[in-house]
Design a protein around this motif. Structure first.
Motif, mmCIF file in Angstrom:
data_model
loop_
_atom_site.group_PDB
_atom_site.id
_atom_site.type_symbol
_atom_site.label_atom_id
_atom_site.label_comp_id
_atom_site.label_asym_id
_atom_site.label_seq_id
_atom_site.Cartn_x
_atom_site.Cartn_y
_atom_site.Cartn_z
ATOM 1 N N ARG A 192 0.563 -1.115 -0.186
ATOM 2 C CA ARG A 192 -0.054 0.054 0.208
ATOM 3 C C ARG A 192 0.840 1.204 0.249
ATOM 4 O O ARG A 192 2.169 1.124 0.055
ATOM 5 C CB ARG A 192 -1.223 -0.240 0.786
ATOM 6 C CG ARG A 192 -0.392 -0.241 2.661
ATOM 7 C CD ARG A 192 -1.003 0.037 3.974
ATOM 8 N NE ARG A 192 -0.108 -0.551 5.324
ATOM 9 C CZ ARG A 192 0.150 1.389 5.158
ATOM 10 N NH1 ARG A 192 -0.123 2.611 5.216
ATOM 11 N NH2 ARG A 192 0.826 0.996 6.543
ATOM 12 N N LEU A 193 0.055 2.752 -0.223
ATOM 13 C CA LEU A 193 1.146 3.435 -0.481
ATOM 14 C C LEU A 193 0.654 3.938 1.394
ATOM 15 O O LEU A 193 0.971 3.628 2.115
ATOM 16 C CB LEU A 193 -0.095 4.673 -0.552
ATOM 17 C CG LEU A 193 -0.149 4.810 -2.015
ATOM 18 C CD1 LEU A 193 -1.707 5.395 -3.142
ATOM 19 C CD2 LEU A 193 1.537 5.179 -2.884
ATOM 20 N N ALA A 194 2.067 4.685 1.945
ATOM 21 C CA ALA A 194 2.732 4.956 3.256
ATOM 22 C C ALA A 194 0.749 5.589 3.599
ATOM 23 O O ALA A 194 1.068 6.112 4.605
ATOM 24 C CB ALA A 194 3.457 5.912 3.124
ATOM 25 N N THR A 195 0.372 6.443 3.080
ATOM 26 C CA THR A 195 -0.904 7.350 3.355
ATOM 27 C C THR A 195 -2.443 6.542 3.208
ATOM 28 O O THR A 195 -2.769 6.591 3.825
ATOM 29 C CB THR A 195 -1.260 8.365 2.475
ATOM 30 O OG1 THR A 195 -1.241 8.413 1.212
ATOM 31 C CG2 THR A 195 0.012 9.368 2.653
ATOM 32 N N GLY A 196 -2.192 4.764 2.881
ATOM 33 C CA GLY A 196 -3.752 4.554 2.684
ATOM 34 C C GLY A 196 -2.923 3.302 1.637
ATOM 35 O O GLY A 196 -2.726 3.328 0.559
ATOM 36 N N ARG A 197 -4.717 3.030 1.182
ATOM 37 C CA ARG A 197 -4.970 2.249 0.300
ATOM 38 C C ARG A 197 -5.984 2.917 -1.014
ATOM 39 O O ARG A 197 -6.680 1.958 -1.651
ATOM 40 C CB ARG A 197 -5.705 0.768 0.684
ATOM 41 C CG ARG A 197 -5.011 0.170 1.936
ATOM 42 C CD ARG A 197 -4.681 -1.010 1.688
ATOM 43 N NE ARG A 197 -4.158 -2.102 2.993
ATOM 44 C CZ ARG A 197 -3.235 -3.078 1.563
ATOM 45 N NH1 ARG A 197 -3.161 -2.814 0.352
ATOM 46 N NH2 ARG A 197 -1.960 -3.377 2.073
ATOM 47 N N PRO A 252 8.163 12.476 4.537
ATOM 48 C CA PRO A 252 6.920 12.557 4.508
ATOM 49 C C PRO A 252 6.725 13.702 3.631
ATOM 50 O O PRO A 252 7.306 14.727 3.753
ATOM 51 C CB PRO A 252 6.088 12.722 5.570
ATOM 52 C CG PRO A 252 7.188 12.816 6.774
ATOM 53 C CD PRO A 252 8.409 12.448 6.077
ATOM 54 N N GLY A 253 5.070 13.959 2.851
ATOM 55 C CA GLY A 253 4.993 14.910 2.234
ATOM 56 C C GLY A 253 4.934 14.753 0.726
ATOM 57 O O GLY A 253 5.854 14.405 0.400
ATOM 58 N N TRP A 254 4.484 15.116 -0.123
ATOM 59 C CA TRP A 254 4.711 15.758 -1.160
ATOM 60 C C TRP A 254 4.449 16.575 -1.601
ATOM 61 O O TRP A 254 3.492 17.445 -1.684
ATOM 62 C CB TRP A 254 3.421 14.990 -2.057
ATOM 63 C CG TRP A 254 3.713 14.393 -2.937
ATOM 64 C CD1 TRP A 254 3.866 13.463 -4.417
ATOM 65 C CD2 TRP A 254 2.254 15.188 -4.181
ATOM 66 N NE1 TRP A 254 3.768 13.685 -5.730
ATOM 67 C CE2 TRP A 254 3.310 14.811 -5.473
ATOM 68 C CE3 TRP A 254 1.736 16.203 -4.172
ATOM 69 C CZ2 TRP A 254 2.958 15.727 -7.068
ATOM 70 C CZ3 TRP A 254 1.523 17.332 -5.745
ATOM 71 C CH2 TRP A 254 1.325 16.872 -5.847
ATOM 72 N N PRO A 255 4.589 17.292 -2.794
ATOM 73 C CA PRO A 255 5.786 17.023 -3.530
ATOM 74 C C PRO A 255 6.841 16.420 -3.007
ATOM 75 O O PRO A 255 6.937 17.269 -1.844
ATOM 76 C CB PRO A 255 6.181 17.703 -5.195
ATOM 77 C CG PRO A 255 5.533 18.880 -4.586
ATOM 78 C CD PRO A 255 4.634 18.878 -3.483
#
Length: 444
Positions: free
Chosen positions: A207-212, A318-321
């Protein structure tokens, strides 16, 4: 919040300012006005040119106002002008003046001029003209922005004689280096929800670090794990090739939430997830990709409309971009869909917020007979301090300035559903698989 991640849509060959439309983020289109096609601070113009009264070809310059720092892909086409008739190659039409020319122009970093050659059936008569139209290449997803120039007959020397094609080669893949990571993903417990195997050792994470889910991109697939979603398969080993695959699947009854209900997208709650998507990331397994790292994926895809395979990198922090996208294939149901087109891009935090650059590249320009679906291909990128270069079967095809920093990064491979690939036209065509022959990282 990773609302856009690599799922930001590319509007044309070079991304411009980001514009939020509800939960979905897209790029403003390249602009064309007064015969100028704009890409941020750069512009493309077609130089009006002339041909002599006895010549049987025309050569038209296409100019960029300043050397580009990123790959730009344009499409060109000749059109009937004043009193002229174009004929397709290999055909004959009474009164035809020129042979229709269609193709692509690729401006690599440092280049400013390309020449388009137009064959004439007969010398161009005085007063007649031919139109050369240049389009921002955003196929197969987006509309085009256009600019055009004109070819006329003249007794004066052709203006094209003052121009020559720019040729600035992209750097070849270095021949030395140390392999610091390599995996064929064949272990039985190769992936899990938390990125650790039953023994406690790191593995791929499912999964992604932030969820599914990726509701911000209006995706139709839920990133499933067979241990958590027993109605799904998600991955397996292909007996024909012995390779790992991950896959997106169709579930007519929808995906269960484990509590008697159905999982549903946040942006379309009245309809449950009827597709499972698949993702594996190296966030816990290997996350030391940085400057002078070359990342390569040896993969084959399936041509299933509505699926959206991708190979990409995200930072450990963490964080994007930021984000680096090595490959995105927006597989649509359009009969004009090309089997060799991919998107490669970068995303970074600009002065006004998230920004991006990217190119839609027909890989047939790089390698004859290129296809995404009938064979395995190697896709990679070399992260330099100043420039990121993308490679297809060891051949460089695209480059972007390194505006994303040193990382460190980890890898992601996925098969999403929907978003810019659109609603699947034939759910029965699923599963959509991504076959993985191997992944490696070389440090130079």
């Amino acid at each position: 919040m990773m609302r856009a991640t690599r799922r930001t849509l590319l509007k044309g060959s070079v991304g411009l300012a980001l514009t939020a439309i509800g939960p979905l983020t897209v790029f403003d289109t390249a602009a064309a006005a007064d015969g100028v096609l704009s890409f941020g601070d750069a512009t493309i113009t077609v130089v009006d040119t002339t041909v002599g009264s006895a010549e049987l070809w025309a050569e038209v310059p296409v100019k960029l106002t300043a050397p580009t720092t990123c790959t730009i892909v344009l499409e060109y086409e000749t059109l009937n002008g004043n009193g002229t008739i174009g004929v397709l190659p290999g055909t004959a039409t009474a009164g035809a003046d020129f042979v229709v020319a269609r193709g692509f122009l690729v401006f690599q970093p440092g280049e400013q001029v390309k020449l388009v050659r137009i064959p004439l059936v007969r010398p161009l008569e005085a007063g007649k003209s031919i139109i050369l139209q240049i389009s921002d290449y955003g196929y197969p997803l987006f509309g085009f922005a256009h600019t055009a120039g004109e070819v006329r007959s003249s007794e004066q020397p052709s203006i094209a004689t003052a121009y020559a094609n720019d040729e600035v080669a992209l750097p070849p893949l270095p021949s030395h280096g140390s392999v610091i990571f390599s995996d064929r993903l064949l272990d039985r417990d190769f992936a899990s929800d938390d990125g650790h195997s039953p023994s406690g050792a790191p593995c791929w994470q499912s999964r992604l670090a932030t969820g599914r889910r990726q509701d911000g991109n209006r995706e139709l697939g839920y990133y499933a794990d067979p241990a958590l979603n027993p109605e799904t398969t998600v991955w397996g080993i292909d007996p024909a090739t012995g390779c790992r695959f991950i896959q997106a699947e169709y579930h007519d009854e929808g995906l269960s939430d484990g509590q008697g209900g159905k999982l549903a997208p946040g942006w379309r709650k009245e309809t449950p997830f009827r597709f499972s998507a698949a993702i594996v990331t190296s966030r816990t397994l290997f996350n030391r990709i940085t400057i002078d790292s070359y990342v390569e994926f040896d993969i084959r895809m399936m041509k299933v409309p509505g699926s959206w395979p991708g190979l990409w990198l995200l930072p450990v922090a963490p964080g994007w971009p930021p984000e680096i996208d090595i490959l995105e294939a927006y597989i649509t149901a359009s009969p004009q869909y090309r089997d060799d087109v991919i998107f490669s891009s970068i995303h970074w935090k600009g002065e006004k917020g998230p920004d991006a650059r990217g190119a839609a590249m027909p890989l047939g320009l790089v390698e004859d007979g290129a296809t995404l679906f009938s064979r395995f291909n190697r896709f990679g990128c070399l992260i330099g301090k100043q420039q990121i270069v993308y490679y297809f079967n060891d051949k460089p095809y695209c480059a972007m300035p390194n505006l994303v920093g040193a990382g460190p990064w980890y890898m992601l491979m996925d098969v999403a559903v929907g978003g810019p690939a659109g609603e699947p036209s034939d759910p029965g065509a699923f599963p959509a698989r991504l076959y993985i022959a191997g992944v490696k990282v070389i440090q130079f």
